[in-house]
Design an enzyme around this catalytic site. Structure first.
Site, short mmCIF file in Angstrom:
data_model
loop_
_atom_site.label_atom_id
_atom_site.label_comp_id
_atom_site.label_asym_id
_atom_site.label_seq_id
_atom_site.Cartn_x
_atom_site.Cartn_y
_atom_site.Cartn_z
CG ASP A 161 -4.64 4.74 7.21
OD1 ASP A 161 -3.52 4.35 7.41
OD2 ASP A 161 -4.99 4.40 6.25
CG HIS B 99 -1.50 3.10 4.85
ND1 HIS B 99 -2.76 3.10 5.15
CD2 HIS B 99 -0.72 2.26 4.11
CE1 HIS B 99 -2.76 1.57 4.58
NE2 HIS B 99 -1.55 1.33 4.15
CB SER C 57 -0.64 0.02 1.25
OG SER C 57 -0.26 -0.31 2.46
#
Ligand SMILES: *[C@@H]1O[C@H](CO)[C@@H](O)[C@H](O)[C@H]1NC(C)=O
Ligand SMILES: *[C@@H]1O[C@H](CO)[C@@H](O)[C@H](O)[C@H]1NC(C)=O
Ligand SMILES: *[C@@H]1O[C@H](CO)[C@@H](O)[C@H](O)[C@H]1NC(C)=O
Length: 362
Positions: free
Chosen positions: A328, A331, A40
């Protein structure tokens, strides 16, 4: 412009210099292409095309600082590590492989195979139902390579790939899988055995990539995962989980050693290891230097440290994303990605080992 520093102008006539210089200005990229493999941190939208995947970011408030506040599938408030990396090289961000038309010729400036939630191990990311593990990302790359060979011919394609940069952003999901609530991995492996298993699997797959023509590899280590909001929220006073940090560092040690070995075994291979652990620890220790006032809590989420749920449309989010390290629960914010890429591209050997990307590209 950076490219000019790679060129030896000794003995060239002024005319030739001017010619070369104007050619460089026409395409002043430091490398012909960037091929991105990873999770990600560098996914720019592949998972948008995985209908069953639970690892998605193509909804608000992701992208709130992206042009037009667009939720692109990036796990970020804005641009991510892959965007800033491409920008430094002087190329557009490599588009998601799954967004390309199967018949079309792939973009000559690179393709991204990265998939949020994925890992070096095929098993990693199963909790997200559908992700693209590294082995499958390499399979996709080999299809792109076949098309390049058709398009350019064997020798030009080989030359193109040998100058291209392969950015590999993996490890976080593999490492976190061990510590997940209900994980069965501890029944199969000790922590050290698991770290060794990830690193040796990575080595085999990087060898495969080398066999397919990759020569310049940029490989990120993992950050101090015990200091990520999802782990801090479980510790009293929001301190770091020292056990998770310890094993994050052990993985990085194994990775660094593996890359040294791989280089000595692999003809023409060069690499940069990015010490994300050190770079992030530096942010935690000197937050004010970078304008951070919140290094613990996620900007977007709910509950303790905003880390009880991911960044969903129903989550709340902070008004100032510039002063948060984390977007978040897992991340970083856009600004952290930008700081990291600066260090990786043009930093000292403190965080970019054994050279930085500007030097790798020469
Ligand atoms: C991982 O998956 C790939 C297919 O994507 C497969 O070729 C490979 O054998 C698998 N590796 C292991 C160790 O299961
Ligand atoms: C782990 O899962 C169990 C059972 O679902 C739950 O009781 C426990 O609170 C969980 N632990 C953590 C740290 O989330
Ligand atoms: C790279 O770093 C050097 C030394 O710190 C600096 O002089 C140069 O301007 C930087 N170049 C880029 C492209 O950031």
């Amino acid at each position: 412009m950076e490219v000019a520093t790679c060129i030896n102008v000794n003995g060239t006539t002024l005319l030739l210099f001017v010619l070369v210089f104007s050619l460089l200005r026409a395409s002043h990229a430091a490398a012909p292409a960037v091929y991105v493999l990873g999770a990600s941190m560098v996914d720019v939208g592949n998972n948008n095309y995985l209908p069953r995947s639970l690892a998605k970011a193509d909804y608000p408030h992701n992208g709130i600082d992206y042009p037009d506040r667009k939720s692109t599938g990036r796990f970020s408030n804005g641009m991510n590590f892959a965007d800033f990396f491409a920008k430094k090289i002087g190329l557009p961000t490599s588009p998601p492989y799954l967004s390309l038309n199967n018949d079309a010729t792939p973009p000559i400036t690179g393709v991204s195979f990265a998939s949020g939630g994925s890992g070096i191990l095929n098993e990693t990311g199963q909790t997200y139902i559908q992700v693209i593990p590294l082995a499958q990302q390499i399979n996709y790359f080999s299809l792109v390579r076949n098309k390049l060979i058709q398009q350019l011919g064997q020798s030009s394609a080989q030359k193109h790939l040998s100058k291209s940069i392969f950015l590999l952003g993996f490890g976080t999901n593999d490492m976190l899988a061990y510590f997940n609530n209900g994980s069965t991995i501890p029944k199969q492996y000790t922590q050290q055995q698991y770290v060794d298993h990830i690193v040796s699997t990575f080595k085999g797959l990087l060898k495969m990539l080398h066999g397919l023509g990759a020569r310049k590899m940029v490989v990120t280590g993992v950050g101090p995962l015990g200091c990520y909001p999802l782990k801090r929220k479980l510790i009293k006073d929001g301190e770091c989980d020292v056990e998770v940090d310890f094993w994050s560092a052990r993985y990085n040690d194994g990775l660094k050693m593996m890359l040294r070995d791989l280089k000595s075994e692999s003809k023409g291979m060069k690499y940069v290891y990015f010490d994300m652990y050190g770079a992030m620890s530096n942010l935690f220790q000197n937050p004010k230097t970078y304008g951070f006032t919140d290094i613990k809590e996620a900007c977007c989420g709910l509950g303790k440290l905003n880390a009880d749920v991911p960044c969903l449309p129903t989550s709340s989010y902070c008004t100032n994303r510039q002063n948060h390290v984390f977007w978040d629960l897992i991340h970083t914010t856009e600004v952290v990605a930008s700081i990291f890429v600066d260090l990786l591209y043009n930093g000292t050997q403190k965080y970019a080992v054994p050279m930085n990307v500007r030097q790798l590209a020469c």
